[in-house]
Enzyme design. Structure first.
Site, PDB file in Angstrom:
ATOM      1  N   GLY B  71       0.835  -1.194   0.000  1.00 20.80           N
ATOM      2  CA  GLY B  71       0.000   0.000   0.000  1.00 20.80           C
ATOM      3  C   GLY B  71       0.875   1.251   0.000  1.00 20.80           C
ATOM      4  O   GLY B  71       0.574   2.232  -0.678  1.00 20.80           O
ATOM      5  N   GLY B 200      -2.511  -6.155   0.055  1.00 23.86           N
ATOM      6  CA  GLY B 200      -2.909  -7.543   0.273  1.00 23.86           C
ATOM      7  C   GLY B 200      -3.040  -7.956   1.725  1.00 23.86           C
ATOM      8  O   GLY B 200      -3.935  -8.725   2.084  1.00 23.86           O
ATOM      9  N   THR B 237      11.043  -7.729 -11.687  1.00 26.80           N
ATOM     10  CA  THR B 237      10.439  -9.046 -11.837  1.00 26.80           C
ATOM     11  C   THR B 237       9.253  -9.193 -10.885  1.00 26.80           C
ATOM     12  O   THR B 237       9.358  -8.880  -9.703  1.00 26.80           O
ATOM     13  CB  THR B 237      11.483 -10.148 -11.555  1.00 26.80           C
ATOM     14  OG1 THR B 237      12.532 -10.004 -12.507  1.00 26.80           O
ATOM     15  CG2 THR B 237      10.883 -11.534 -11.674  1.00 26.80           C
ATOM     16  N   CYS B 325       4.402   7.077  23.355  1.00 23.33           N
ATOM     17  CA  CYS B 325       5.363   6.084  23.838  1.00 23.33           C
ATOM     18  C   CYS B 325       5.371   4.832  22.969  1.00 23.33           C
ATOM     19  O   CYS B 325       6.344   4.085  22.968  1.00 23.33           O
ATOM     20  CB  CYS B 325       5.036   5.691  25.273  1.00 23.33           C
ATOM     21  SG  CYS B 325       5.093   7.080  26.385  1.00 23.33           S
TER      22      CYS B 325
END
Lengths: 138, 395
Positions: B71, B200, B237, B325
């Site tokens: 994303g 995904g 690829t 934190c």
């Protein structure tokens, strides 16, 4: 979850000396909730020794563990000895702290010192604030 | 010990069917989709099949889907690539204040490259007012990006309205749908945007794969230069097993969407109702009704998020927080800040995000585990002590 040592986890899960002392001889408050951590230390002093130390802390796991270990380290010590509890000693005693949590150990040492300052001030013994010690980082 | 995973906003687990679909492409079907032989054909057919399934999930044409690594990559690609492709028309972009960092930081990079950015504010529920978007549009505005829903607080934005306004002004509209695609219906034609990002691992697919839907004819500058993969829009690829996994996850998400949403919202409502009635001084963050079906987010006053997460973890419960934190940067969530939540309240941020494996018993387990944790931390908190004293004094 940050990677905390066993000692940090122990002090976070079973914090020692949590609470307030109603008739405290000195109170030290540091930090603020906006930054994420806030600690208040309460001390009782007898014959120049810290006869009781308690704390209340708003903050993360490290902040709670630091408060707990500082209270344990300080209890029973003379005021001069307690002053020598430095952030690096606190971190060492906790078997280390993640880098981005190191500021928590500063807060613990500062809160205790502030409580001692408060006591001395009330006793009229306070000469002048020594300011930050060398090994304290903001 | 019981294990309850309520951090599906971070990542969902991978479905067994998805894993099964991927395995051949991690083993024997190892061909490079660009190769001109049987091994290549097999891999190429697999990714084209996945492309069709992802396209079906968002109501697009298969050739409009570009596979990416995440994303985050889709958002970087869209924000930088679309803005750069339009820069002869103007150098102004608009984003909402609560976008994911992959959008916000991409927009900041564009500022360094000479663009101007306007951040549209949100209201206390995290909602973007379309009128605010309209107000921010200028003659030289080339790109607007508003997320479909925010995963931290769950608020769903009026995307269709915003898309209409942006289109009228002649700018390109991108939506980060990482939190919604695969979870709730997303139809790109109906919503009317020009580009959309999805990932995904948000709907039971593998990590390391995402997609950018790009309307046919949209101009974009490739983010990765190299070979001709993905029509030349995204070189490198292809990650065949992950793409196959994404395709399978998309197919399953589409068939099971309605029942999935009903299940998630039942759990969400049970937790919200139960928590608000069991613990005092808890604020529900995000919109009360326009929210993601699996999102239950709160701020618990007077205590801090990481400490809560650690104690929940001791009980086998996984959740998350936007407190300072818990962030590596030690900063409170920009989403909570943009909603006007005071920093000290935001420190008590606590987010439960449900998934398909979670049950009502899991919710009840959390409802039983959390109150003593909150009590315990409040007993330690100087803020709570002060609050109690002030309350006593006031009476």
């Amino acid at each position: 979850m940050p990677v905390y040592s066993e000692k940090v986890m122990d002090h976070f899960l079973n914090p020692r000396n949590v609470g307030e002392i109603e008739d405290a001889d000195g109170i030290g408050e540091v930090g603020n909730p906006v930054c994420g951590d806030m600690m208040t230390f309460y001390i009782k002093v007898k014959d120049n020794h810290l006869s009781d130390v308690k704390f209340k802390t708003f903050g993360c796991g490290a902040a709670i563990a630091v408060s707990s270990i500082v209270s344990e380290m300080a209890k029973g010590k003379t005021l001069e000895e307690a002053r020598k509890i430095t952030p690096s000693l606190v971190a060492e005693e906790l078997q280390g702290l993640p880098k981005n949590k190191y500021h928590c150990s500063n807060l613990g040492a500062q809160a205790l010192n502030k409580a001692i300052d408060d006591y001395l001030k009330k006793q009229g013994k306070m000469v002048k604030s020594k300011g930050r010690r060398k090994d304290e980082k903001k | 010990m019981r294990k309850v995973y309520l951090d599906n906003a971070a990542t969902t687990p991978i479905l067994p069917e998805v894993l099964q679909a991927m395995l051949p492409y991690l083993k024997d079907a190892y061909g490079n989709p660009q190769s001109l032989h049987g091994w290549g054909d097999e891999a190429r057919e697999a990714i084209e099949d996945a492309r069709g399934k992802v396209a079906a999930l968002v109501g697009s044409q298969p050739e409009e889907i570009i596979f990416t690594s995440s994303g985050t990559e889709s958002n970087n690609f869209a924000i930088k690539g679309l803005a750069m492709a339009q820069q002869s028309k103007g150098k102004h972009i608009v984003v909402s204040a609560i976008e994911h960092f992959s959008v916000l930081h991409s927009a900041r990079t564009l500022e360094k490259w000479g663009f101007e950015m306007t951040q549209v504010p949100v209201d206390k529920h995290g909602l973007v007012d379309p009128k605010e978007v309209a107000r921010s549009l200028r003659k030289d505005t080339v790109l607007v990006s508003v997320m479909h829903a925010n995963s931290e607080v769950g608020t769903i934005q009026p995307i269709r309205e915003i898309a209409g306004l942006v289109k009228e002004a002649g700018a390109v509209f991108h939506t980060d749908a990482v939190a919604t695609a695969g979870t709730m219906p997303v139809d790109v034609r109906e919503l009317g945007m020009d580009a959309l990002s999805l990932a995904g691992n948000q709907f039971y697919g593998p990590k390391g794969v995402g997609a950018l839907w790009l309307k046919k004819g949209m101009r974009i500058i490739p983010f990765l230069d190299g070979g001709v993969q993905e029509g030349g829009w995204r070189a490198g690829t292809e990650n065949v097993p992950a793409i196959v996994g994404l395709g399978k996850a998309a197919e399953l998400a589409k068939t099971e969407m309605e029942s999935g949403m009903a299940h998630l919202s039942t759990l969400r409502d049970r937790l919200i109702e139960g928590l608000l009635s069991r613990i005092e001084h808890v604020i529900l963050t995000g919109h009360p009704t326009r929210r993601l079906p699996g999102n239950a987010s709160f701020c618990v006053e007077f205590i801090e998020g990481e400490a809560m997460l650690m104690l929940l973890s001791q009980r086998g419960i996984a959740a998350s927080s936007g407190s300072a934190c818990t962030s590596r940067a030690l900063k409170v969530s920009h989403v909570l800040t943009a909603m006007g939540i005071p920093a000290e309240v935001a420190q008590g941020s606590l987010l439960f995000s449900f998934g398909r494996e979670d049950t009502e018993e899991d919710v009840d387990y959390v409802l039983e585990a959390l109150p003593p944790i909150v009590d315990r931390l409040r007993q330690m908190s100087p803020l709570y002590a002060k609050f109690l004293k002030a309350q006593k004094g006031g009476k």
